[in-house]
Write a protein that holds these residues in place. Structure first.
Motif, mmCIF file in Angstrom:
data_model
loop_
_atom_site.group_PDB
_atom_site.id
_atom_site.type_symbol
_atom_site.label_atom_id
_atom_site.label_comp_id
_atom_site.label_asym_id
_atom_site.label_seq_id
_atom_site.Cartn_x
_atom_site.Cartn_y
_atom_site.Cartn_z
ATOM 1 N N GLY A 40 0.855 -1.280 -0.139
ATOM 2 C CA GLY A 40 0.034 -0.086 0.492
ATOM 3 C C GLY A 40 0.395 1.365 -0.116
ATOM 4 O O GLY A 40 0.328 2.329 0.751
ATOM 5 N N THR A 44 2.066 -0.353 -7.216
ATOM 6 C CA THR A 44 1.477 -1.019 -8.123
ATOM 7 C C THR A 44 0.744 0.237 -8.924
ATOM 8 O O THR A 44 0.966 1.184 -10.053
ATOM 9 C CB THR A 44 0.224 -1.350 -7.750
ATOM 10 N N ARG A 45 0.314 1.992 -8.418
ATOM 11 C CA ARG A 45 0.402 2.660 -8.753
ATOM 12 C C ARG A 45 1.235 3.285 -9.480
ATOM 13 O O ARG A 45 1.194 4.066 -10.825
ATOM 14 C CB ARG A 45 -0.365 3.755 -7.919
ATOM 15 N N GLU A 186 -6.744 11.397 -3.357
ATOM 16 C CA GLU A 186 -7.330 9.979 -3.599
ATOM 17 C C GLU A 186 -8.875 10.005 -2.875
ATOM 18 O O GLU A 186 -9.610 9.877 -3.824
ATOM 19 C CB GLU A 186 -6.500 9.016 -3.228
HETATM 20 P P1 ADP Z 1 1.250 -1.120 -3.387
HETATM 21 O O1 ADP Z 1 1.180 -1.892 -4.618
HETATM 22 O O2 ADP Z 1 2.292 -0.481 -3.018
HETATM 23 O O3 ADP Z 1 0.872 -2.624 -1.847
HETATM 24 P P2 ADP Z 1 -0.522 0.969 -4.572
HETATM 25 O O4 ADP Z 1 -0.293 0.945 -5.347
HETATM 26 O O5 ADP Z 1 -1.977 -0.443 -4.762
HETATM 27 O O6 ADP Z 1 0.474 -0.084 -3.587
HETATM 28 O O7 ADP Z 1 -1.152 1.686 -3.351
HETATM 29 C C1 ADP Z 1 -2.479 2.221 -2.359
HETATM 30 C C2 ADP Z 1 -2.777 3.629 -3.188
HETATM 31 O O8 ADP Z 1 -1.948 4.475 -2.092
HETATM 32 C C3 ADP Z 1 -2.919 3.400 -4.322
HETATM 33 O O9 ADP Z 1 -4.607 3.390 -4.976
HETATM 34 C C4 ADP Z 1 -2.843 5.462 -4.720
HETATM 35 O O10 ADP Z 1 -4.535 5.642 -4.099
HETATM 36 C C5 ADP Z 1 -2.196 5.660 -3.777
HETATM 37 N N1 ADP Z 1 -0.317 6.475 -3.226
HETATM 38 C C6 ADP Z 1 0.347 5.390 -2.928
HETATM 39 N N2 ADP Z 1 1.010 6.309 -3.176
HETATM 40 C C7 ADP Z 1 0.808 7.306 -4.285
HETATM 41 C C8 ADP Z 1 0.727 8.250 -4.894
HETATM 42 N N3 ADP Z 1 3.165 8.401 -5.087
HETATM 43 N N4 ADP Z 1 0.820 9.150 -6.139
HETATM 44 C C9 ADP Z 1 -0.246 8.410 -6.117
HETATM 45 N N5 ADP Z 1 -0.795 7.889 -5.463
HETATM 46 C C10 ADP Z 1 -0.235 6.967 -4.442
#
Ligand code: ADP
Length: 264
Positions: A40, A44-45, A186
């Motif tokens: 989180g 992924t984003r 968000e």
């Molecule tokens: P991970 O893949 O590391 O588990 P995600 O990419 O799913 O995490 O991140 C979770 C949420 O946090 C995303 O859906 C987004 O809403 C938000 N988020 C976290 N870091 C960022 C960033 N640097 N810019 C934009 N959104 C982010």
């Protein structure tokens, strides 16, 4: 289209360091990239944003302990009495010159690494044993993988022979001013009301000696802010979006509630 208009249409991502340049250089040079960091925190984003920015299709695979090489490469399926070869997501990405993202790669079965090795060194080839094909990845193809160093048990550690085929970047939680902007964007909650949430997140992440497997994710802070923006009380929102998801232990819950009181 202007650069600003193009940026607006991409999945929202706020850089927290030089990760966009690293990704772009890895892509342009045909090098695989490994993203390390807690759940989180935006990995992924980031990949979704970069794939769109580079105009590449993205195949994302959430790895699990039953995921085998065949799930990635493909298999023969019975269709209308005939057996037909169906490409898996990795093969499709190689054929199309797309980006393949293997989320939580250490969870996958061991045979997956055998497939990845020739694809992640200068050969850039994918062997499909079942069909006898040997695919050479075109320049647009890129392999991205992630894992969470915090969760790993000894059995699931990534072997050096695999790790040393990837460029690697560590992702942490964003700095407070970045995290406030991200959570506000968000959730739609105004930044002034997001600030205490992010402060709470910082305190939770700094807690030592408590039985928390991991600090609160940006994702959970966004959930809490979304509930607050939707009109739910702060205390209730934090209970369901932060405290309950983090722990099952009643003592830890009490300690987290006390922390909330000191901040609000
Ligand atoms: P991970 O893949 O590391 O588990 P995600 O990419 O799913 O995490 O991140 C979770 C949420 O946090 C995303 O859906 C987004 O809403 C938000 N988020 C976290 N870091 C960022 C960033 N640097 N810019 C934009 N959104 C982010």
């Amino acid at each position: 289209m202007s650069l600003a208009a193009k940026e607006d249409r991409l999945p929202y991502y706020r850089p927290t360091g030089n990760e966009c340049t690293i990704f772009e250089m890895a892509h342009n040079n045909g090098l695989p990239l490994l993203l390390k960091g807690p759940t989180g925190c935006g990995k992924t984003r980031f990949v979704e944003h970069m794939a769109a920015r580079l105009g590449r299709r993205l195949y994302t695979v959430a790895c699990h302990d039953d995921l085998s090489a065949a799930d990635l490469i493909g298999r023969y399926l019975l269709r209308g009495g005939q057996t037909e070869w169906v490409d898996g997501p990795l093969t499709r990405a190689v054929r199309e010159g797309a980006i393949c993202y293997l989320d939580e790669i250490v969870e996958a079965r061991k045979d997956v690494t055998v497939v990845l090795h020739p694809l992640t060194d200068n050969r850039r080839t994918l062997m499909i044993d079942r069909t006898g094909e040997e695919l050479h990845a075109p320049p647009g193809f890129m392999l991205v993988a992630s894992y969470n160093p915090g969760y790993q048990n000894v059995l699931k550690r990534m072997k050096p022979s695999t790790r040393q085929r990837f460029l690697s970047c560590t992702f942490g939680f964003p700095a407070p001013e970045d995290e406030i902007a991200i959570v506000a964007q968000e959730s739609g909650l105004e930044p002034g009301r997001v600030a205490p949430l992010v402060r709470l997140g910082g305190h939770i992440r700094n807690l030592s000696g408590m039985d928390l497997e991991e600090g609160v994710s940006t994702r959970l802070l966004i959930y809490a802010a979304t509930l607050i923006a939707g009109g739910m009380g702060v205390e209730r929102s934090l209970e369901v979006a932060v405290i309950e998801p983090l722990t099952d232990d009643d003592d830890v819950k009490t300690a987290l509630r006390e922390l909330v009181v000191t901040i609000y």
